[in-house]
Design a protein around this motif. Structure first.
Motif, PDB file in Angstrom:
ATOM      1  N   MET A 174       0.843  -1.173   0.000  1.00 17.38           N
ATOM      2  CA  MET A 174       0.000   0.000   0.000  1.00 17.38           C
ATOM      3  C   MET A 174       0.888   1.235   0.000  1.00 17.38           C
ATOM      4  O   MET A 174       1.664   1.436   0.921  1.00 17.38           O
ATOM      5  CB  MET A 174      -0.914  -0.013   1.226  1.00 17.38           C
ATOM      6  N   PRO A 175       0.800   2.101  -1.025  1.00 23.12           N
ATOM      7  CA  PRO A 175       1.555   3.346  -1.023  1.00 23.12           C
ATOM      8  C   PRO A 175       1.060   4.271   0.082  1.00 23.12           C
ATOM      9  O   PRO A 175      -0.147   4.386   0.325  1.00 23.12           O
ATOM     10  CB  PRO A 175       1.268   3.950  -2.402  1.00 23.12           C
ATOM     11  N   PHE A 176       1.998   4.928   0.731  1.00 22.02           N
ATOM     12  CA  PHE A 176       1.664   5.802   1.855  1.00 22.02           C
ATOM     13  C   PHE A 176       2.557   7.025   1.819  1.00 22.02           C
ATOM     14  O   PHE A 176       3.771   6.914   1.639  1.00 22.02           O
ATOM     15  CB  PHE A 176       1.861   5.051   3.173  1.00 22.02           C
ATOM     16  N   ALA A 177       1.967   8.194   1.961  1.00 24.19           N
ATOM     17  CA  ALA A 177       2.723   9.445   2.062  1.00 24.19           C
ATOM     18  C   ALA A 177       2.243  10.179   3.304  1.00 24.19           C
ATOM     19  O   ALA A 177       1.043  10.201   3.591  1.00 24.19           O
ATOM     20  CB  ALA A 177       2.507  10.310   0.826  1.00 24.19           C
ATOM     21  N   ASN A 178       3.178  10.764   4.035  1.00 23.93           N
ATOM     22  CA  ASN A 178       2.863  11.522   5.244  1.00 23.93           C
ATOM     23  C   ASN A 178       3.525  12.885   5.134  1.00 23.93           C
ATOM     24  O   ASN A 178       4.744  12.985   5.163  1.00 23.93           O
ATOM     25  CB  ASN A 178       3.364  10.777   6.482  1.00 23.93           C
ATOM     26  N   TYR A 179       2.698  13.911   4.975  1.00 26.18           N
ATOM     27  CA  TYR A 179       3.182  15.280   4.871  1.00 26.18           C
ATOM     28  C   TYR A 179       2.934  15.994   6.186  1.00 26.18           C
ATOM     29  O   TYR A 179       1.885  15.823   6.807  1.00 26.18           O
ATOM     30  CB  TYR A 179       2.434  16.044   3.768  1.00 26.18           C
ATOM     31  N   LYS A 180       3.884  16.807   6.605  1.00 27.56           N
ATOM     32  CA  LYS A 180       3.738  17.620   7.814  1.00 27.56           C
ATOM     33  C   LYS A 180       4.009  19.072   7.434  1.00 27.56           C
ATOM     34  O   LYS A 180       5.016  19.378   6.809  1.00 27.56           O
ATOM     35  CB  LYS A 180       4.704  17.155   8.889  1.00 27.56           C
TER      36      LYS A 180
END
Length: 72
Positions: free
Chosen positions: A1-7
């Motif tokens: 599962m592709p996952f991106a976490n932006y802050k």
């Protein structure tokens, strides 16, 4: 599962910008991995309180980054 976490610093993105980040990131995953990953792609956009992060042993604030402080 592709996952991106932006802050991002709290208050600099409105709902429309967050939505755009989610759509464009999902489109990038689909372009790279194929349409089959769309239902499994997750994009998390988080807001961090001013001064709640740092880089190179220095606390970052909106002021230090040359951004206007968020209105309260």
């Amino acid at each position: 599962m592709p996952f991106a976490n932006y802050k991002f610093p709290e208050g600099i993105l409105d709902h429309a910008k967050k939505e755009e980040i989610i759509h464009r990131t999902t489109a990038m995953f689909v372009e790279y991995f194929g349409e089959g990953v769309r239902p499994y792609s997750m994009v998390l956009v988080e807001e961090v309180a001013d001064g709640g992060w740092g880089r190179a042993d220095e606390t970052l604030t909106l002021e230090k980054m040359g951004l206007p402080p968020k209105s309260r």
